[in-house]
Design an enzyme around this catalytic site. Structure first.
Site, mmCIF file in Angstrom:
data_model
loop_
_atom_site.group_PDB
_atom_site.id
_atom_site.type_symbol
_atom_site.label_atom_id
_atom_site.label_comp_id
_atom_site.label_asym_id
_atom_site.label_seq_id
_atom_site.Cartn_x
_atom_site.Cartn_y
_atom_site.Cartn_z
ATOM 1 N N ASN A 23 16.389 14.893 5.391
ATOM 2 C CA ASN A 23 16.833 13.515 5.645
ATOM 3 C C ASN A 23 17.795 13.438 6.832
ATOM 4 O OD1 ASN A 23 15.437 12.905 3.346
ATOM 5 N ND2 ASN A 23 17.240 12.595 2.058
ATOM 6 N N THR A 25 25.188 20.878 -6.696
ATOM 7 C CA THR A 25 26.624 21.109 -6.908
ATOM 8 C C THR A 25 27.306 21.431 -5.576
ATOM 9 O OG1 THR A 25 25.988 23.361 -7.532
ATOM 10 C CG2 THR A 25 26.531 21.877 -9.324
ATOM 11 N N LEU A 72 15.078 28.496 -2.175
ATOM 12 C CA LEU A 72 15.191 27.745 -3.422
ATOM 13 C C LEU A 72 16.534 27.025 -3.553
ATOM 14 C CD1 LEU A 72 13.200 27.276 -5.633
ATOM 15 C CD2 LEU A 72 13.827 29.455 -6.665
ATOM 16 N N ASP A 102 14.016 17.808 1.410
ATOM 17 C CA ASP A 102 14.915 18.255 2.470
ATOM 18 C C ASP A 102 14.544 17.632 3.817
ATOM 19 O OD1 ASP A 102 16.939 19.649 3.674
ATOM 20 O OD2 ASP A 102 15.954 21.603 3.583
ATOM 21 N N LEU A 120 4.758 9.189 -16.901
ATOM 22 C CA LEU A 120 5.416 10.226 -16.096
ATOM 23 C C LEU A 120 6.874 10.402 -16.517
ATOM 24 C CD1 LEU A 120 5.452 12.029 -13.445
ATOM 25 C CD2 LEU A 120 6.349 9.991 -12.293
ATOM 26 N N HIS A 178 18.893 9.272 4.298
ATOM 27 C CA HIS A 178 18.763 9.281 2.833
ATOM 28 C C HIS A 178 18.073 8.008 2.352
ATOM 29 C CE1 HIS A 178 20.936 12.934 2.733
ATOM 30 N NE2 HIS A 178 22.107 12.417 3.063
HETATM 31 C C1 FPP Z 1 18.369 16.750 1.722
HETATM 32 O O1 FPP Z 1 18.347 16.412 3.091
HETATM 33 C C2 FPP Z 1 18.519 15.568 0.879
HETATM 34 C C3 FPP Z 1 19.588 15.292 0.064
HETATM 35 C C4 FPP Z 1 20.737 16.192 -0.075
HETATM 36 C C5 FPP Z 1 19.670 14.036 -0.710
HETATM 37 C C6 FPP Z 1 18.396 13.522 -1.303
HETATM 38 C C7 FPP Z 1 18.515 12.071 -1.577
HETATM 39 C C8 FPP Z 1 17.514 11.163 -1.488
HETATM 40 C C9 FPP Z 1 16.124 11.522 -1.158
HETATM 41 C C10 FPP Z 1 17.751 9.699 -1.658
HETATM 42 C C11 FPP Z 1 18.664 9.315 -2.770
HETATM 43 C C12 FPP Z 1 18.014 9.239 -4.071
HETATM 44 C C13 FPP Z 1 18.689 9.429 -5.231
HETATM 45 C C14 FPP Z 1 17.971 9.338 -6.552
HETATM 46 C C15 FPP Z 1 20.140 9.767 -5.248
HETATM 47 P P1 FPP Z 1 19.516 16.909 4.053
HETATM 48 O O2 FPP Z 1 20.561 15.848 4.085
HETATM 49 O O3 FPP Z 1 19.979 18.253 3.598
HETATM 50 O O4 FPP Z 1 18.770 16.990 5.426
HETATM 51 P P2 FPP Z 1 19.059 18.022 6.621
HETATM 52 O O5 FPP Z 1 18.774 19.386 6.075
HETATM 53 O O6 FPP Z 1 18.080 17.590 7.662
HETATM 54 O O7 FPP Z 1 20.476 17.815 7.031
#
Ligand code: FPP
Length: 242
Positions: free
Chosen positions: A18, A62, A196, A16, A127, A33
């Site tokens: 990104n 989802t 969660l 979480d 792994l 991301h």
């Molecule tokens: C949560 O951060 C992250 C996601 C919803 C996407 C996770 C994706 C990756 C780490 C990279 C892509 C890899 C693959 C295998 C598809 P957020 O966007 O909810 O962050 P925020 O809470 O700061 O807005």
């Protein structure tokens, strides 16, 4: 110090932060991301080196379809790029890729790469890297119940089958279809959020949780090892007493 003889076998991560990472830098969310994908790459490597057997990451829930079209398609484009540039190395490192969730509905190019990854790595013995994609835990449990129901109707299960915890477990995404991934010993969530979010509800009954304020793109192998060490200093009793 990390005790190499007590590395958790099964670790799950909610990656979480990104979006906030990108915002802080005045960058588009997709840039966050992208940085998150680079962090994920390092954590897979570290997991292999440490001897973690199962690493499960929450890549797309989802609920994530509610994000803008730009962000959603950006995430799947990243997945395509990730597989195109990393599959060979994952395979060389004996990593076996598995998917939790209904990926039949994701964009075609991404689906193709997923299928290729599953096929290429299916016989690997290192792994097991499980990607939760279009995954939601409540939907997973409901699906398991419906699949049991269907197997009874099709006489693959006896009509007076008793539903037990073991049976239900086998019908979850983490069950038979993905080689029975053991329940996570440790669940990590980054970015300071402590919930969660519909991830592994059934499987987390006895998991330890570790939270860190670090945003996912800034999550390093050092921070990962620190959290594993924190886990090793806990006293797991599974409802019993010592
Ligand atoms: C949560 O951060 C992250 C996601 C919803 C996407 C996770 C994706 C990756 C780490 C990279 C892509 C890899 C693959 C295998 C598809 P957020 O966007 O909810 O962050 P925020 O809470 O700061 O807005």
């Amino acid at each position: 110090m990390l005790d190499m003889n007590r590395i958790p076998a099964s670790i799950a991560i909610i990656m979480d932060g990104n979006g906030r990472w990108a915002k802080k830098r005045f960058l588009p969310r997709v840039a966050g991301h992208n940085a998150g994908m680079l962090a994920m790459k390092e954590i897979i490597k570290t997991s292999s080196t440490l001897g973690v057997k199962y690493l499960t990451v929450y890549a797309f829930s989802t609920e994530n379809w509610k994000r803008t079209e730009e962000e959603v398609s950006g995430i799947f484009k990243l997945l395509v790029r990730y597989v195109d540039s990393e599959l060979e190395e994952l395979n060389e490192n004996n990593v076996k890729v598995r998917i939790l969730g209904d990926y039949s509905v994701i964009p075609e190019a991404a689906k193709e790469r997923i299928e290729k990854s599953l096929k290429t790595t299916e016989n690997n013995t290192g792994l097991q890297f499980n990607i939760a994609l279009n995954y939601g835990s409540r939907a997973e449990i409901v699906r398991a119940m419906n699949r049991i129901n269907q197997d009874i109707r099709e006489s693959k299960l006896d009509r007076d089958t008793e539903i037990t915890e073991e049976l239900l477990s086998r019908y979850l995404y983490t069950g038979d279809e993905n080689d029975n991934i053991p329940d996570p010993d440790l669940i990590i969530r980054t970015s300071g959020e402590e919930r969660l979010s519909n991830f592994l509800l059934w499987q987390s009954a006895y998991s330890e949780f570790a939270f860190t304020d670090v945003l996912w793109p800034d999550f390093t192998p050092e921070e990962y090892k620190r959290l594993i060490e924190e886990y090793q200093n806990r006293d797991r009793r599974f409802g019993g007493r010592k």
